[in-house]
Design an enzyme around this catalytic site. Structure first.
Site, PDB file in Angstrom:
ATOM      1  CB  VAL A  24      -7.361   4.668 -15.739  1.00 15.18           C
ATOM      2  CG1 VAL A  24      -7.134   5.564 -16.948  1.00 15.18           C
ATOM      3  CG2 VAL A  24      -6.384   5.034 -14.630  1.00 15.18           C
ATOM      4  NE  ARG A  49      -8.751  -9.760 -13.643  1.00 13.05           N
ATOM      5  CZ  ARG A  49      -7.597  -9.454 -14.192  1.00 13.05           C
ATOM      6  NH1 ARG A  49      -6.995 -10.331 -14.997  1.00 13.05           N
ATOM      7  NH2 ARG A  49      -7.012  -8.300 -13.942  1.00 13.05           N
ATOM      8  CB  CYS A 140      -0.140  10.117 -13.270  1.00 21.40           C
ATOM      9  SG  CYS A 140       0.733   9.016 -12.144  1.00 21.40           S
ATOM     10  CB  SER A 170      -5.841   6.497  -6.828  1.00 16.11           C
ATOM     11  OG  SER A 170      -5.262   7.787  -6.912  1.00 16.11           O
ATOM     12  CE  LYS A 224       7.145   3.779 -15.239  1.00 21.17           C
ATOM     13  NZ  LYS A 224       5.909   3.306 -14.580  1.00 21.17           N
ATOM     14  NE  ARG A 245       2.272   4.918  -4.492  1.00 21.14           N
ATOM     15  CZ  ARG A 245       2.002   5.058  -5.790  1.00 21.14           C
ATOM     16  NH1 ARG A 245       1.219   6.040  -6.208  1.00 21.14           N
ATOM     17  NH2 ARG A 245       2.530   4.251  -6.676  1.00 21.14           N
ATOM     18  CG  HIS A 252       0.116  11.895  -8.201  1.00 21.91           C
ATOM     19  ND1 HIS A 252      -0.456  11.006  -7.327  1.00 21.91           N
ATOM     20  CD2 HIS A 252       0.573  11.142  -9.256  1.00 21.91           C
ATOM     21  CE1 HIS A 252      -0.358   9.773  -7.822  1.00 21.91           C
ATOM     22  NE2 HIS A 252       0.253   9.840  -8.983  1.00 21.91           N
ATOM     23  CG  ASN A 325      -3.605  10.167  -9.034  1.00 22.39           C
ATOM     24  OD1 ASN A 325      -4.231  10.798  -8.180  1.00 22.39           O
ATOM     25  ND2 ASN A 325      -3.593   8.850  -9.061  1.00 22.39           N
TER      26      ASN A 325
END
Length: 345
Positions: A24, A49, A140, A170, A224, A245, A252, A325
């Site tokens: 993203v 990292r 999303c 994704s 959500k 999924r 999406h 998405n």
């Protein structure tokens, strides 16, 4: 009476992208460049990292800064895509330094003091951000649905929404995409599929389970969609969701059934959606033309098709809603919010 602009007018703004090395974050950088956002200084930020790595923006290389030690003083806008825990810790720190934070995680979405914004739907809610400077980017799957719902709700108030989603891998991150690719190869070569990211094999399969299960049998992803839709739409809409999924990399898709408080037929809905900001209607059954994830991937609009009356229920319609998405469902929505923050209108 017009309000003061969120940010003073300048030729360019200092923009930090937090989580710049993720999918993203990288897309945020691409969209900032594509839309020619006036960036005077870009600051890519990530976890320790990834700190020290190099990213490219508009032909120039930038060294990624360490979020833990980064001082946000002087940053105008920070686009966050680094996870809920990170946002809870660092978004207030950026906001206290005078920066507007647009956060892509779920950390702040249902906080009653934080606005949850889809620019085509409720840009006015950004006024809340003048106090705390934190703005939540919705989930999303919620974003694309409410963009389609808004013009219909304005014409005839919505009473109930039943949505089933078909969500790309994704949405679960880079490791999820790698798992789909790897499993596909394994199965095509007669091997057993290694399952690590998802609760079951995703290649050549459909998993009716996104995020953790809650006590009521719904998943967190479903909650959500339910809760965020009501907050964004600012309406007491009954919403129920099943999130699924599917083995698609990007895009999406959603089957949306809508019940209105009065009559609104498919022909009128098609007209309203064709005129709506951010929506493209593709709906020609005679030529078998309708939105598909494979065609929506890499594009910005919310695509709507299969618009039809629900013959089983009065004042009801079906829609098929598709969007990328990672773009409209995350990065683009955040950049659109940033564009409002620098708007002088």
């Amino acid at each position: 009476m017009s309000r003061e602009p969120f940010l003073p007018k300048k030729e360019g703004y200092v923009v930090a992208v937090v989580g710049a090395t993720g999918a993203v974050g990288q897309t945020m950088l691409d969209i900032l460049a594509e839309r020619k956002f006036p960036v005077s200084e870009l600051i890519p930020v990530a976890s320790s990292r990834s700190a020290g790595s190099v990213i490219e923006y508009r032909g120039k290389e930038y060294v990624v800064r360490d979020l833990e030690t980064f001082d946000p003083a002087g940053v105008d806008i920070a686009l966050f895509s680094a996870g809920g825990g990170t946002s809870r810790t660092h978004a207030p720190r950026f906001a206290q330094a005078g920066c507007y934070v647009v956060d892509n995680s779920s950390a702040w979405r249902m906080d009653e003091d934080i606005c949850l914004v889809v620019p085509e739907v409720n840009a006015h809610a950004l006024e809340m951000a003048r106090e705390n400077r934190i703005i939540a980017n919705p989930n999303c799957s919620t974003i694309q649905m409410v963009v389609a719902l808004k013009p219909l709700h304005d014409a005839m108030p919505i009473e109930r929404v039943v949505v089933s989603t078909y969500q790309a891998v994704s949405g679960a991150g880079g490791k999820a995409m790698d798992e789909l690719a790897k499993q596909t190869g394994q199965l095509m070569n007669g091997q057993a599929a290694d399952v690590n990211v998802f609760p079951a094999r995703i290649a050549f399969n459909v998993i009716p389970h996104i995020d953790v299960f809650m006590e009521d049998g719904y998943t967190k992803e479903e909650h959500k969609m339910i809760d965020e839709t009501r907050k964004i739409m600012e309406a007491d809409i009954a919403v129920t969701a099943t999130t699924v999924r599917v083995p698609v990399f990007y895009g999406h898709s959603e089957s949306v059934n809508i019940t209105f408080s009065g009559p609104l037929n498919a022909a009128r809905a098609r007209e309203l959606l064709a005129e709506a900001e951010g929506v493209c209607v593709v709906d020609d059954p005679a030529s078998e033309d309708y939105p598909m994830a494979s065609e929506a991937a890499g594009t910005d609009p919310v695509w709507v098709g299969r618009i039809r009356d629900d013959n089983s229920c009065a004042n009801s319609l079906h829609l098929w809603v598709v969007a990328d998405n990672v773009r409209k469902g995350a990065a683009l929505n955040a950049v659109q919010i940033a564009e409002i923050l620098i708007s002088q209108s």
